[in-house]
Design a protein around this motif. Structure first.
Motif, PDB file in Angstrom:
ATOM      1  N   GLY A   1       0.825  -1.208   0.000  1.00 13.15           N
ATOM      2  CA  GLY A   1       0.000   0.000   0.000  1.00 13.15           C
ATOM      3  C   GLY A   1       0.856   1.254   0.000  1.00 13.15           C
ATOM      4  N   HIS A   2       2.053   1.150   0.564  1.00  9.80           N
ATOM      5  CA  HIS A   2       2.897   2.337   0.691  1.00  9.80           C
ATOM      6  C   HIS A   2       4.350   1.951   0.475  1.00  9.80           C
ATOM      7  CE1 HIS A   2      -0.577   4.398   2.290  1.00  9.80           C
ATOM      8  NE2 HIS A   2      -0.795   3.330   3.009  1.00  9.80           N
TER       9      HIS A   2
ATOM     10  N   ILE B   1       3.502  -0.224  -5.752  1.00  9.36           N
ATOM     11  CA  ILE B   1       2.608   0.420  -4.781  1.00  9.36           C
ATOM     12  C   ILE B   1       1.204   0.479  -5.358  1.00  9.36           C
ATOM     13  CG2 ILE B   1       2.188   2.520  -3.451  1.00  9.36           C
ATOM     14  CD1 ILE B   1       5.207   3.107  -3.766  1.00  9.36           C
ATOM     15  N   LYS B   2       0.247   0.042  -4.575  1.00 11.76           N
ATOM     16  CA  LYS B   2      -1.152   0.105  -5.011  1.00 11.76           C
ATOM     17  C   LYS B   2      -1.650   1.559  -4.936  1.00 11.76           C
ATOM     18  CE  LYS B   2      -2.863  -4.356  -3.321  1.00 11.76           C
ATOM     19  NZ  LYS B   2      -3.737  -4.975  -2.308  1.00 11.76           N
ATOM     20  N   PRO B   3      -2.547   1.994  -5.849  1.00  9.73           N
ATOM     21  CA  PRO B   3      -3.017   1.259  -7.027  1.00  9.73           C
ATOM     22  C   PRO B   3      -1.925   1.192  -8.095  1.00  9.73           C
ATOM     23  CG  PRO B   3      -3.971   3.464  -6.978  1.00  9.73           C
ATOM     24  CD  PRO B   3      -3.177   3.316  -5.725  1.00  9.73           C
TER      25      PRO B   3
END
Lengths: 125, 240
Positions: free
Chosen positions: A83-84, A103-105
């Motif tokens: 996520g980060h 990293i999402k998205p």
């Protein structure tokens, strides 16, 4: 025939479904798993050059799955989904032998590029 | 004056808020990832099978592109939220004051935009390494930036500058306040006084936080120009 086979591992079913379809539209052979246990079972059934692996999953964590993959399938390259960036998990993952992280998205073009690079390395092991 | 127990409670409470905020931001990121892939797939399918002379083609293509842009915009906001949440993890960390100011200015940007004030930074050319409480630093620097924004007329420029002065590290905030420099200085001096230790005004609380960080506040009135509020911090701030 696809150049390489990818296993996509994430606990979010809709994410896995949409991303799998996008990768298949681009000619990539994709399999998927919704948790760590399922992922490791899939890897016993079939060879994958690349695993796209979510770091934060319920049950067996992404990092534990990574550890086990590197132990039992050292030629398979793992790209972490986080996520980060530069988190404790991301950095620990790189230390455990992950090829890279996203990293999402995710940007699909960036993902394709990294998968291609990872697959090249997997073949030469 | 806060007792050690009260201070420890405060640290724990803030740590709780940060932990929950970070967890929620992670969940939001996951839903954004789903939206991103779903709209990406819509775009892929449109391009694959839809004849370009279909009346809705270009409108749908525009809409998918617009959703993708908003997904990225949200991802940037959540990154800031997550960084802010993690500032509450620990009460003592090694940090670069330039990065802290950069992060604070990003957080304050929307407030500046709403007041039509231009917020600029002038950061020291090299990192300014110090040890301290990242959340409290954000809070106090943000507090003075917010004050400068609220006091400034439209189209004014508020500048936040970092510098090193001997053993101290400084953050200077330009203040176009309607209150003159002498009055600010008196307010700050009063806030630092023993009587004001329990003061509840915004400035009093900021001054108390500066004192807890081992820092000082000074004010300079520019010749014919705006006033400057100078926050000075030691390289190693007091811990509880």
């Amino acid at each position: 025939m696809a150049e390489y086979r990818v296993l996509l591992v994430d606990d979010e079913e809709e994410f896995v479904s949409a991303l799998s379809e996008r990768l298949m539209l681009r000619g990539i052979e994709v399999d998927s798993a919704l948790n760590g246990e399922e992922a490791l079972a899939r890897m016993e059934e079939k060879e994958f050059e690349v695993v796209i692996l979510d770091v934060m999953m319920p049950g067996l964590s992404g990092l534990e799955v990574l550890r086990q993959i590197k132990s039992t399938h050292p030629n398979t390259q793992v790209i972490l989904l986080t996520g980060h960036g530069a988190t404790r998990e991301g950095m620990e993952g790189m230390r455990l032998g992950a090829f890279d992280y996203l990293i999402k998205p995710v940007d699909i073009e960036e993902m394709l590029e990294k998968m291609k690079e990872a697959a090249k390395t997997a073949h030469t092991d | 004056m806060q007792t050690k127990v009260e201070e420890l409670s405060r640290v724990k409470e803030i740590g709780f808020m940060g932990k929950v905020t970070a967890s929620l931001s992670h969940e939001i990121k996951n839903t954004l990832a789903i939206i991103n892939e779903s709209v990406g797939l819509m775009g892929d399918l449109l391009r694959q099978d839809t004849p370009e002379n279909w009346p809705q083609y270009s409108r749908l293509t525009e809409l998918t592109a617009s959703i993708e842009e908003q997904v990225q915009r949200n991802a940037d906001i959540i990154k800031r939220l997550n960084q802010f949440a993690h500032s509450m993890d620990k009460s003592v960390v090694d940090l670069d004051l330039n990065e802290t100011v950069r992060q604070t200015v990003v957080l304050a940007q929307r407030f500046a935009t709403l007041r039509r004030v231009n917020l600029e930074t002038q950061l020291h050319s090299t990192p300014l390494h110090l040890q301290g409480d990242p959340f409290r630093l954000l809070y106090v620097i943000f507090g003075f930036i917010e004050r400068a924004i609220n006091c400034s007329p439209r189209e004014a420029e508020v500048t936040v500058k970092t510098a090193r002065s001997g053993e101290m590290f400084q953050v200077t905030v330009t203040d176009h306040g309607t209150v003159g420099a002498d009055d600010i200085e008196a307010l700050v001096a009063a806030s630092f006084s023993a009587e004001a230790e329990h003061g509840e005004s915004d400035l009093a609380v900021l001054a108390q936080t500066m004192k807890a960080l081992g820092g000082t506040i000074a004010v300079e009135e520019g010749a014919g120009g705006p006033s400057k509020v100078i926050l000075s911090f030691p390289a190693s701030m007091p811990t509880i």
